[in-house]
Design an enzyme around this catalytic site. Structure first.
Site: not given
Lengths: 384, 367
Positions: A15, A110-111
């Site tokens: 993350d 983003d994860e």
């Protein structure tokens, strides 16, 4: 019957820390160290996409109306989002992930979850993989990420959240129970404020409270959610990492130290390439239906020839045979060549196959043994 | 110590107990059979520390009682190659003399006190089950348990008693078989044991045709079975057995009725064009027919149609044909009902009364 025991899984959840805001601060030095809000203008009806950690101290968080953010943090600098740039960074991020595993499940830009039960680099443990991924992100993107390593998705996610920002948390199967015991049920997937409130009425605050009740009791109290919570509280989460990323092609090429002049030399070179490509396809567990031959002549002019095959394959002999036939349609043997390459596309034309298991399988395997997972106990392990 | 015994009887007895003797062992003493000789007979004992077999042999002539160890492979070799009707076994200090007709063998013998103790059956607390019912339980469930040696509960079959019902459950996490038989009278087993596969197969092997009943004694550490002259004691598999009832689908949206043999044949045909990497047979319904299909990379593909009756909605799914066939093979039924609960949830195959077979599908991504 040749069914091996199920390997314990090793899942990493990565993350990025305050992703959009961090990208802005990275690219615009004047924003560093300042509270910034990526989102709509301060007086607009828009919402906060991401707030930098400096802004979060004022209580600003994502999905909050921008007007409210402006009230909470008057000094905040509002930056309009630049999605194409974030997408480009995200692509680089995926590229880093792909070096380690093909089993990647992106949740957003983003994860992502990575299944690194086996990792492509052959690193000794999932922890080593997570550490290396974080190092590469820092080094290549100048951004920080938090990562969690665990035997399943839910715990990996809880772990990555455990030490944010810029943290790494590892939950080994042997430490899973201790970690879960104190975990508030609010952290369990599917438990929102409403469920949390109704659980509190029955005295259920932590996973320990959940496990103190039988699944039947929980079912009576909470309906079908009850037994599910009971599973989660024991760390049972068999959800697989679902990759949406399919490799488009796989290829291999060689630039020769000395130009090749004869057909025989070219065929010998192709034989090596075919073997290499077959190995690569096998490693990636894929097959292709279209073979492309690339030839670069000594004067740097380049041509490609391709052929579609009736069935997907990764058989080295077939690859070589088709490549040889394609050579006939080139000037190889008559003109010197400096590079030859072959690639397979239309990959995974065949079935991707996975035998499903009963939901309790993973928990039993986890309960039976805790070696073999390769997760090393670490100083930053919260349960140590 | 000295006794005389029928060669054929002793050979049968030694062969029977030798099935548990490990071919190699870090404890060489386990490669022996122990003979406990008393005035009226011989008790043979062998074990690999997980499973133990005890067999009682009545003997014509015992001159003197005693206790001795003999290497099992040596004893079997002697008995098998001899043509004599009887053999005489006589122990001296560190060796055993075996006479068979005109042949004479002297075998060095280890100290019987070194041999591990083997629990013996007691009637108290035991219950009885019909021999053939017990055999059925083992045959119809143990195939579904995992074969690999590990310490998970999958490597055994759970035995449950509920009033006058005796039930066994075997599963490897991908398939599951549950068989229930009726006892003559109700029994109680407080903690359902998980019996390792080796223990079960040894039990099945020693079931005696002389004895219509099997008696079972269950405690926290072991299960002991007695059938005729034989007893088998087995240690239990540790670890929690899964909450197996949870995966038995009750109501299923699709129910296909088909002759068992036709279904098995169709799966066997489709299995021809599968390979180890993709052991999958797709199953769907088209125009009221069951359609099985398979595809093997670099080899080819198949499509098999079979008339059926079905109720409910069409669900397209896929299975490892080996698993489906293993279940069908042991099922006593003319017709079966294949009940699908969904693409990635368990399917149930009904046919035989008091028998449940569950199999998980495989998922496929088509190109």
């Amino acid at each position: 019957m040749a069914t091996g025991p199920l390997p314990e899984r090793k899942i990493i959840h990565v993350d990025m820390d305050a992703f959009y805001a961090s990208v802005e601060q990275r690219d615009r030095p004047e924003l560093r160290g300042k509270p910034i809000v990526v989102g709509g203008p301060p007086q607009s009806r828009g919402v906060v996409c991401t707030a930098s950690y400096e802004a979060r101290k004022f209580g600003v968080h994502s999905a909050m109306p921008c007007s409210q953010a402006a009230r909470l943090c008057p000094e905040a600098i509002f930056v309009p989002p630049d999605f194409p740039r974030y997408v480009a960074v995200s692509e680089h991020l995926r590229e880093i992930f792909r070096r380690h595993s093909d089993l990647i499940e992106p949740l957003s830009l983003d994860e992502a979850y990575l299944d690194v039960t086996t990792n492509k680099r052959g690193l000794p443990s999932a922890t080593a993989v997570a550490r290396e991924i974080r190092r590469e992100i820092q080094f290549e993107l100048s951004l920080t990420a938090s990562a969690g390593v665990a035997p399943n998705k839910f715990l990996a996610k809880v772990a990555s959240d455990h030490k944010k920002p810029d943290g790494l948390t590892v939950i080994t199967p042997s430490r899973m129970a201790a970690f879960l015991e104190k975990l508030p049920i609010r952290k369990l997937p599917g438990v929102g404020p409403v469920t949390e409130e109704s659980c509190r009425k029955f005295g259920l605050v932590t996973c320990r409270d959940v496990l103190a009740q039988s699944p039947a009791t929980l079912e009576r109290w909470l309906g079908s959610l009850g037994p599910h919570l009971h599973d989660l509280a024991q760390g049972i989460d068999p959800r697989p990492v679902i990759t949406d990323w399919i490799r488009k092609s796989s290829g291999i090429e060689d630039t020769f130290a000395v130009d090749l002049h004869t057909l025989d030399e070219a065929i010998a070179a192709l034989a090596t390439l075919a073997e290499g490509l077959a190995r690569r396809l096998e490693r990636d567990d894929s097959r292709g239906r279209t073979l492309t031959l690339k030839v670069k002549y000594s004067d740097f002019t380049q041509i490609t020839r391709r052929r579609k095959l009736p069935v997907a394959t990764r058989h080295a002999g077939v690859l070589l045979q088709v490549a040889r036939e394609l050579l006939a349609d080139t000037e190889v043997g008559r003109r010197p060549i400096r590079l030859l390459g072959i690639s397979m596309s239309q990959l995974d034309g065949d079935d991707e196959y996975r035998q499903l298991h009963f939901p309790w399988v993973e928990s039993l395997l986890g309960a039976g043994s805790d070696h073999g997972l390769g997760l090393l106990p670490r100083a930053d392990d919260p349960t140590s | 110590m000295r006794f005389q015994v029928s060669r054929a009887q002793l050979l049968d007895a030694v062969t029977l107990v030798s099935t548990v003797v490990p071919p190699r062992s870090i404890k060489p003493i386990l490669q022996n059979v122990r003979l406990l000789v008393d005035p009226v007979g011989v008790t043979l004992l062998a074990t690999d520390l997980e499973v133990a077999v005890r067999y009682r042999l009545e003997v014509g002539q015992v001159t003197e009682g005693g206790d001795l160890l003999l290497p099992v492979n040596k004893l079997v070799g002697i008995l098998r190659e001899s043509v004599s009707d009887t053999v005489t076994v006589e122990a001296s200090e560190r060796s055993v003399n075996v006479r068979a007709g005109k042949s004479h063998f002297r075998i060095l013998s280890e100290d019987p006190d070194e041999f591990p103790g083997i629990p013996s059956f007691t009637d108290e607390g035991s219950f009885s089950v019909d021999r053939e019912s017990f055999r059925t339980l083992i045959r119809k469930t143990s195939f579904a348990a995992a074969r690999e040696k590990s310490r998970y509960a999958f490597n055994g079959v759970r035995l449950e008693v509920e009033g006058d019902k005796l039930r066994m459950i075997g599963t490897d996490g991908k398939k599951m078989a549950v068989k229930t038989v009726t006892l003559d009278s109700p029994a109680v087993v407080e903690r359902p044991p998980v019996i390792p596969i080796k223990g079960l197969s040894t039990m099945e092997r020693v079931l005696s045709s002389e004895d219509p009943k099997v008696r079972l004694l269950v405690d926290d550490k072991q299960v002991i079975m007695r059938s005729g002259r034989a007893e088998v004691a087995t240690r239990l598999v540790e670890g929690a057995f899964p909450r197996y009832e949870n995966v038995i689908p009750k109501e299923t949206p699709l129910r296909i009725t088909i002759e068992k043999e036709a279904l098995a044949r169709a799966f066997r045909q489709a299995a021809v064009l599968t390979n180890e990497e993709s052991k999958a047979v797709r199953m769907t319904i088209e125009d009221g027919q069951l359609v099985l299909s398979s595809r093997a990379a670099d080899v080819g593909e198949s499509k098999i149609e079979e008339p059926i009756q079905y109720e409910g909605e069409v669900i397209s799914t896929a299975f490892n044909p080996d698993y489906v066939l293993e279940g069908l093979k042991v099922m006593d039924a003319e017709q079966v009902k294949f009940c699908c609960s969904g693409k990635d949830t368990p399917a149930r195959i009904d046919g035989e009364e008091n028998y449940i077979f569950i199999v998980m599908p495989v998922t496929l991504r088509s190109g």
